[in-house]
Scaffold this motif. Structure first.
Motif, short mmCIF file in Angstrom:
data_model
loop_
_atom_site.label_atom_id
_atom_site.label_comp_id
_atom_site.label_asym_id
_atom_site.label_seq_id
_atom_site.Cartn_x
_atom_site.Cartn_y
_atom_site.Cartn_z
N SER A 129 55.62 33.81 26.33
CA SER A 129 56.67 34.68 27.24
C SER A 129 57.92 34.24 26.98
N THR A 130 58.25 32.67 26.73
CA THR A 130 59.50 32.20 26.77
C THR A 130 60.12 32.52 25.39
N GLY A 131 59.44 32.22 24.22
CA GLY A 131 59.89 32.32 22.89
C GLY A 131 60.52 33.90 22.74
N GLN A 135 56.31 30.67 14.32
CA GLN A 135 55.30 31.39 15.00
C GLN A 135 53.90 30.79 14.58
N ARG A 136 53.07 30.17 15.51
CA ARG A 136 51.80 29.80 15.24
C ARG A 136 50.61 30.97 15.45
N THR A 137 50.83 31.61 16.81
CA THR A 137 50.15 32.69 17.29
C THR A 137 50.90 33.81 17.72
N PRO A 138 50.77 35.06 17.20
CA PRO A 138 51.57 36.03 17.59
C PRO A 138 50.97 36.66 19.18
N SER A 173 43.93 29.99 24.99
CA SER A 173 45.43 29.90 25.84
C SER A 173 45.30 28.73 26.73
N TRP A 174 46.58 28.53 27.30
CA TRP A 174 46.82 27.77 28.38
C TRP A 174 45.76 28.02 29.53
N TYR A 175 45.30 28.95 29.82
CA TYR A 175 44.36 29.27 30.99
C TYR A 175 43.21 28.13 30.64
O1 N01 Z 1 54.52 28.78 26.88
P1 N01 Z 1 53.34 29.37 25.85
P2 N01 Z 1 55.54 29.97 27.45
N1 N01 Z 1 53.30 24.17 16.52
O2 N01 Z 1 52.23 28.08 26.08
C1 N01 Z 1 53.52 27.58 20.51
C2 N01 Z 1 55.08 32.00 32.29
N2 N01 Z 1 56.30 32.58 31.70
O3 N01 Z 1 56.65 28.80 27.90
O4 N01 Z 1 50.01 30.25 21.11
C3 N01 Z 1 53.61 25.53 16.67
O5 N01 Z 1 52.79 30.72 26.45
C4 N01 Z 1 52.27 28.10 21.01
O6 N01 Z 1 51.32 28.67 19.77
P3 N01 Z 1 49.85 28.90 20.26
C5 N01 Z 1 53.74 32.69 31.66
O7 N01 Z 1 52.74 32.63 32.68
C6 N01 Z 1 56.62 33.54 32.30
O8 N01 Z 1 56.04 30.91 26.40
O9 N01 Z 1 49.20 27.66 21.07
N3 N01 Z 1 53.75 26.20 17.82
C7 N01 Z 1 53.04 29.47 21.75
O10 N01 Z 1 53.34 30.48 20.84
C8 N01 Z 1 53.67 32.19 30.49
O11 N01 Z 1 52.16 32.24 29.91
C9 N01 Z 1 57.84 34.40 32.24
O12 N01 Z 1 49.34 28.81 18.95
C10 N01 Z 1 53.41 25.62 18.99
C11 N01 Z 1 54.21 28.72 22.41
O13 N01 Z 1 54.36 27.68 21.52
C12 N01 Z 1 53.89 30.64 30.79
O14 N01 Z 1 54.97 30.89 31.54
C13 N01 Z 1 58.76 33.71 31.10
C14 N01 Z 1 52.84 24.11 19.06
C15 N01 Z 1 54.00 28.40 23.84
O15 N01 Z 1 53.59 29.40 24.62
C16 N01 Z 1 53.94 29.97 29.56
O16 N01 Z 1 55.04 30.41 28.58
C17 N01 Z 1 58.37 32.66 30.52
C18 N01 Z 1 52.92 23.42 17.71
N4 N01 Z 1 52.61 22.25 17.66
C19 N01 Z 1 57.41 31.81 30.82
N5 N01 Z 1 52.69 23.96 20.37
C20 N01 Z 1 58.17 35.50 32.79
O17 N01 Z 1 58.18 35.72 33.71
C21 N01 Z 1 52.81 25.14 21.18
N6 N01 Z 1 53.22 26.28 20.25
C22 N01 Z 1 58.77 36.67 32.05
#
Ligand code: N01
Length: 540
Positions: A191-193, A211-214, A498-500
């Protein structure tokens, strides 16, 4: 900001940890108890998630008319949200307004991160310390420290040697970061990226998205809030807030859920229904077109393929589009994202998608980062790499309970809790949005308010009846874990890394940590246990 003098030796009824939305509400509600309360907050301001995550593009994914407090009618009538989905500065301003309006600030100690919580069994008291030097004692602790608070920074070798600037999105500086003309690397596409990429791309010289996982992302269709829309909400707040408490996601939906089966329709009809939802509804309404999307793999795949086709239609380079299409897990089983122009960003000349699944990042170098195949020169690295979710805030606090048991040891095989609030052996400690609660799968301000109300009533019950201590048992933790797993097993959620499930943190036990049975059902379950004579709680 210069920090205030540490508090030493004071005794409180309640210590609240965190001045985010739940912590602020806890401070408000605890006044009814006339309790002596202090809140320790690691940041120098209120807002929690919306204080820390000040990265460009940070925005809520639930409409602000409902992602807001319900406890005060004047507040909800008077506050004006400029947009449907508020950006971080508006949410932080709202938290500040609430803190001032209800005089909550006087009980908050800022820049004081709790780093030690020790239970004294003989006295039934928690000894609480902070990194500012505070040392206080309290009967109860309400930990409102956040489900998504402990940032995850992958341990790439060489990060210390990087000569440019690097940031984790959840620890973003207040000062503006200037991307103009810079070579920027963004790691992470959750969500953040997905929110930060389009904003950075506007000014960066070049943006590489690693991107590691879309992820699946839906268009938010964010726009300024129409006066008529606002009037309608304000005229109907009572009914709508009541509907929210009956909804599994603690959300008010403009359209009733479509209870029709996807299999009643021809492929053309399905396409039409999904297209209409995609074009008109915006946000998570899209997920509700058919009843079995989140439980039936075949139905899910139809919806997933529809979204993939939208990506293919949006992104001009078809090789890039294919890379952006999630194919390894069902639609919605990793947290769905809402975006404002994410996929379109990849049509820009100054944006490159790098697949680090097939070509992983191996190290950070003084001038950028390396994958197995290529070296990238970068001025700025952004880690949008998420959180040690659900448990990180608690395990980083050095918590010891009965018999000196360390919470990290207790949770070595995955977190356990009773109803998401209690951990056996850690009496008088209430978690808000803890593991085993609906957490992010229910709208968090409302579910936080509800949890805080429940906790305050619990404390009231204890005080009125002269109890000194509440604990639960391993048996009741196991019962609740079984229930959390049973409802998750009914869905497709466990099919994604997932992180869940803790799957984003190397070495973290794979345990499903979120209650997906619905906020409505969760309310019912918590109330049932109280009505059954506080079943599962050991009160003494
Ligand atoms: O974190 P994420 P987030 N090498 O864990 C990648 C809430 N939120 O901060 O999927 C390369 O979802 C990782 O890859 P993969 C919302 O609940 C809400 O984005 O593990 N990549 C993934 O792509 C959300 O679910 C809002 O393969 C690496 C990314 O980093 C939660 O917060 C906005 C890596 C992490 O994604 C978390 O969101 C923002 C590595 N070693 C957040 N390690 C809104 O309300 C990790 N990644 C809109």
């Amino acid at each position: 900001m210069e920090s205030a003098r540490p508090i030493t030796g004071a005794e409180y009824d309640v210590v609240v940890i965190g001045a985010g939305f739940s912590g602020l509400y806890a401070l408000y509600r605890l006044r009814d108890l006339n309790a002596k309360v202090v809140c320790f907050e690691a940041g120098d301001g209120v807002g929690g998630t919306w204080y820390w995550n000040r990265y460009p593009g940070a925005r809520v994914d639930i409409e602000s008319m409902q992602y807001s407090y319900s406890f005060d009618e004047d507040l909800q009538q008077e506050w004006r949200w400029p947009e449907h989905y508020s950006p971080q500065p508006d949410l932080e301003a709202y938290a500040n307004h609430v803190a001032d309006r209800f005089d909550l600030r006087e009980r908050i100690e800022f820049s004081a991160r709790v780093n030690r919580l020790r239970f004294d069994e003989a006295a039934n008291r928690w000894h609480v310390r902070t990194d500012r030097g505070d040392q206080v004692v309290a009967k109860y602790v309400i930990a409102a420290a956040g489900s998504l608070n402990a940032e995850n920074i992958p341990q790439f070798p060489g990060l210390d040697s990087f000569q440019g600037q690097w940031y984790h999105t959840a620890n973003w500086p207040r000062e503006e970061v200037d991307f103009t003309g810079k070579r920027v690397g963004l790691i992470g596409t959750g969500s953040t990226g997905i929110q930060i990429a389009p904003v950075v791309a506007e000014t960066a010289g070049h943006l590489h998205v690693f991107q590691r996982t879309p992820n699946f992302s839906l268009p938010s269709k964010n726009r300024p809030l129409e006066p008529e829309y606002e009037r309608e909400w304000k005229a109907n707040y009572t009914e709508r807030r009541a509907a929210i408490s009956q909804d599994p996601g603690a959300v008010y939906w403009a359209n009733p859920a479509d209870r029709r089966s996807i299999f009643e329709f021809t492929p053309q009809e399905r396409e039409q229904i999904l297209n209409e939802a995609w074009a008109s509804k915006g946000g998570f309404e899209f997920v509700r077109c058919f009843r079995e999307t989140m439980v039936n793999p075949e139905a899910n795949e139809i919806v997933a393929e529809f979204v993939r086709n939208k990506i293919r239609q949006t992104v001009k380079d078809q090789a890039v589009a294919e890379l952006l299409c999630p194919k390894t897990y069902p639609f919605g089983t990793k947290r769905l994202c809402l975006d404002s122009g994410y996929y379109e960003t990849f049509n820009r000349e100054n944006v490159t998608l790098v697949d680090v699944r097939s070509d992983p990042i191996t190290e950070v170098t003084p001038t950028g980062l390396k994958t197995t195949a290529t070296a990238y020169d970068l001025d700025i690295i952004i880690f949008a790499t998420g959180f040690d979710a659900m448990t990180g805030a608690m395990t980083r606090m050095n918590v010891t309970g009965v018999g000196g048991m360390d919470l990290r040891d207790k949770w070595a095989n995955g977190p356990t809790s009773y109803l998401g609030y209690f951990v056996a052996g850690f009496p008088n400690l209430f978690m808000i949005h803890g593991p085993g609660s609906p957490s992010v799968l229910a709208q968090m301000i409302t579910s936080g308010e509800w949890q805080v109300d429940w906790v305050v009533k619990f404390v009231e019950h204890m005080e009125e009846n002269g109890y000194g201590r509440v604990d639960t048992t391993s048996e009741w933790e196991e019962n609740w874990s079984a229930e959390v797993n049973m409802v998750a097993d009914y869905t497709l959620y466990k099919k994604a890394d997932s992180w869940y499930l803790g799957a984003n943190i190397p070495g973290k036990p794979r345990v499903f940590m979120v209650y997906v049975g619905g906020f409505d059902r969760y309310i019912q379950r918590c109330n049932e246990q109280v009505e059954a004579g506080y079943e599962g709680f050991v009160l003494s």
